[in-house]
Design an enzyme around this catalytic site. Structure first.
Site, PDB file in Angstrom:
ATOM      1  N   LYS A 200       0.724  -1.164   0.010  1.00 10.13           N
ATOM      2  CA  LYS A 200      -0.113   0.044  -0.024  1.00 10.13           C
ATOM      3  C   LYS A 200       0.877   1.224  -0.046  1.00 10.13           C
ATOM      4  O   LYS A 200       1.868   1.565   1.001  1.00 10.13           O
ATOM      5  CB  LYS A 200      -0.791   0.018   1.177  1.00 10.13           C
ATOM      6  CG  LYS A 200      -1.847   1.226   1.277  1.00 10.13           C
ATOM      7  CD  LYS A 200      -2.718   1.093   2.296  1.00 10.13           C
ATOM      8  CE  LYS A 200      -3.554   2.396   2.560  1.00 10.13           C
ATOM      9  NZ  LYS A 200      -4.635   2.280   3.877  1.00 10.13           N
ATOM     10  N   LYS A 254      -2.198  -1.885  -3.774  1.00 10.60           N
ATOM     11  CA  LYS A 254      -3.236  -0.548  -3.822  1.00 10.60           C
ATOM     12  C   LYS A 254      -2.096   0.939  -3.763  1.00 10.60           C
ATOM     13  O   LYS A 254      -1.433   0.900  -3.291  1.00 10.60           O
ATOM     14  CB  LYS A 254      -3.993  -0.539  -2.384  1.00 10.60           C
ATOM     15  CG  LYS A 254      -4.963   0.722  -2.236  1.00 10.60           C
ATOM     16  CD  LYS A 254      -5.512   0.805  -1.140  1.00 10.60           C
ATOM     17  CE  LYS A 254      -6.313   1.987  -0.570  1.00 10.60           C
ATOM     18  NZ  LYS A 254      -6.257   2.258   0.624  1.00 10.60           N
TER      19      LYS A 254
HETATM   20  C1  PBG Z   1      -7.573   3.122   5.706  1.00 11.91           C
HETATM   21  C2  PBG Z   1      -7.832   3.128   4.406  1.00 11.91           C
HETATM   22  C3  PBG Z   1      -7.782   4.128   3.291  1.00 11.91           C
HETATM   23  C4  PBG Z   1      -8.046   3.547   2.007  1.00 11.91           C
HETATM   24  C5  PBG Z   1      -8.357   2.045   2.495  1.00 11.91           C
HETATM   25  N1  PBG Z   1      -8.438   1.991   3.664  1.00 11.91           N
HETATM   26  C6  PBG Z   1      -7.170   5.605   3.549  1.00 11.91           C
HETATM   27  C7  PBG Z   1      -5.662   5.600   3.726  1.00 11.91           C
HETATM   28  O1  PBG Z   1      -4.790   4.838   3.896  1.00 11.91           O
HETATM   29  O2  PBG Z   1      -5.448   6.775   3.900  1.00 11.91           O
HETATM   30  C8  PBG Z   1      -8.050   4.111   0.872  1.00 11.91           C
HETATM   31  C9  PBG Z   1      -9.136   3.749  -0.183  1.00 11.91           C
HETATM   32  C10 PBG Z   1      -9.535   4.412  -1.255  1.00 11.91           C
HETATM   33  O3  PBG Z   1      -8.991   5.545  -1.428  1.00 11.91           O
HETATM   34  O4  PBG Z   1     -10.553   4.149  -1.926  1.00 11.91           O
HETATM   35  N2  PBG Z   1      -6.188   3.108   6.320  1.00 11.91           N
HETATM   36 ZN    ZN Z   2      -5.667   3.671   8.254  1.00 12.35          ZN
END
Ligand code: PBG
Ligand code: ZN
Length: 328
Positions: A200, A254
């Site tokens: 991520k 992601k």
């Molecule tokens: C929580 C989380 C996020 C997303 C999924 N789980 C936001 C982040 O990490 O700031 C992003 C999902 C999206 O942008 O569709 N940590």
């Molecule tokens: Zn988070």
């Protein structure tokens, strides 16, 4: 004469029948996981300004919405909780509440016998008043990894008790999968699967989501825990390997579109299902351009998702569920 081509790739593109026959990557509704944002209340269907067509819903409305998606053929949802500001604190206590909105959603879905798998996003950013993905270190500068693992484990057990089929930790804390697997197993939840947000990135592609889930960090950013887009694929492969060694059942990459190289590298390395997250900004960019009449939304959407699947995704998390039900 001799300059007439003998080999003619166009031969196999001549007709719709040929093109159909030879198509390798096909999208189907059961490739998709549908995210939902649930909040307290009744009969709430609140638009999200930066994600037109996506709504924060109360559990009753979400249940009806999911029921329609299940009838269309979708098999899984991913639930995010929208927490009232006054319930947020420094350690994200609301995340551990067995009666919080995520647990309510899971229980309601089970009670209604909704024929979909319930996946929960496991993180603290929606629950902390500072908006970071866990408990902070004593100096307040970053997230305390090991203290957060303990909290995540308790949060996971609450989700499992409420009926989660799959838990998806998204906070990028080291050792998360091992801690969760052990915590869940010790509590009798050996069958609850772990979908790791293994890879991520610290990405601007999450912007609209932070509106949707009210989870923007109150100070700083997430660069000390999420990955740097400028590093190599080997870092991603290391993250994936660590999670598999600790017992991850599935791994995620992601965002999706800007990281297809990473997705493809992960696909080649692992023998578990790979999931890609077509994130909030990926959704909103398509919707915004379409609303301006600048693109053919349906074709662009299907082309994007086909590319994600072709690059190696077994499953795609997408906010475009309702559109896809019409297109596929
Ligand atoms: C929580 C989380 C996020 C997303 C999924 N789980 C936001 C982040 O990490 O700031 C992003 C999902 C999206 O942008 O569709 N940590
Ligand atoms: Zn988070």
């Amino acid at each position: 004469m001799s300059d007439r081509p003998v080999i003619r790739p166009r031969r196999l593109r001549r007709s719709p029948l040929l093109r159909d026959l030879l198509q390798r990557t096909r999208l189907s509704l059961d490739d998709f996981i549908l995210p939902i944002f649930v909040r307290a209340g009744k009969n709430i269907h609140q638009p999200i300004a930066s994600m037109p067509g996506v709504f924060q819903m109360s559990v009753d409305v979400a249940l009806d919405w999911l029921d329609e998606r299940a009838n269309e053929g979708f098999k899984a949802y991913l639930v995010f909780g929208v927490i009232e500001r006054e319930k947020k604190d420094a350690v994200g206590s609301a995340a551990l509440d067995a009666d919080n909105i995520v647990c309510q959603m899971l229980r309601a879905a089970k009670q209604a016998k909704l024929p979909m798998l319930g996946i929960t996003d496991l993180c603290f950013c929606e629950y902390t008043d500072h908006g970071h993905c866990g408990r902070l270190t004593a100096d307040g500068k970053t997230v305390d990894n090991d203290a957060t693992l303990e909290l995540l484990t308790r949060q996971a057990i609450a989700h499992a008790r409420a009926g989660a089929d799959i838990i998806a930790p998204s906070g990028m804390m080291d050792g998360t999968i091992g801690a969760l697997r052990q915590g869940l197993d010790d509590s009798g939840f050996e069958d609850v699967a772990l979908l790791s947000y293994a890879v991520k990135y610290a990405s601007a592609f999450y912007g609209p989501f932070r509106d949707a889930a009210d989870s923007a960090p109150g100070f700083g950013d997430r660069h000390s825990y999420q990955m740097d887009p400028g590093r190599g694929a080997d870092e991603a492969l290391n993250e994936v390997q660590l999670d598999l060694d600790q017992g991850a059942d599935m791994v995620m990459v992601k965002p999706a579109m800007a990281y297809l190289d990473i997705l493809s590298a992960v696909r080649q390395q692992v023998h578990v299902p790979v999931v890609a997250y077509h994130t909030s900004a990926e959704y909103s960019m398509i919707e915004a351009a379409a609303a301006n009449g600048w693109i053919d939304r349906d074709r662009l959407l299907l082309e994007s998702l086909t590319a994600i699947k072709r690059a190696g995704a077994d499953l795609i998390i997408s906010y475009h569920g309702q559109t896809l039900a019409k297109l596929l």
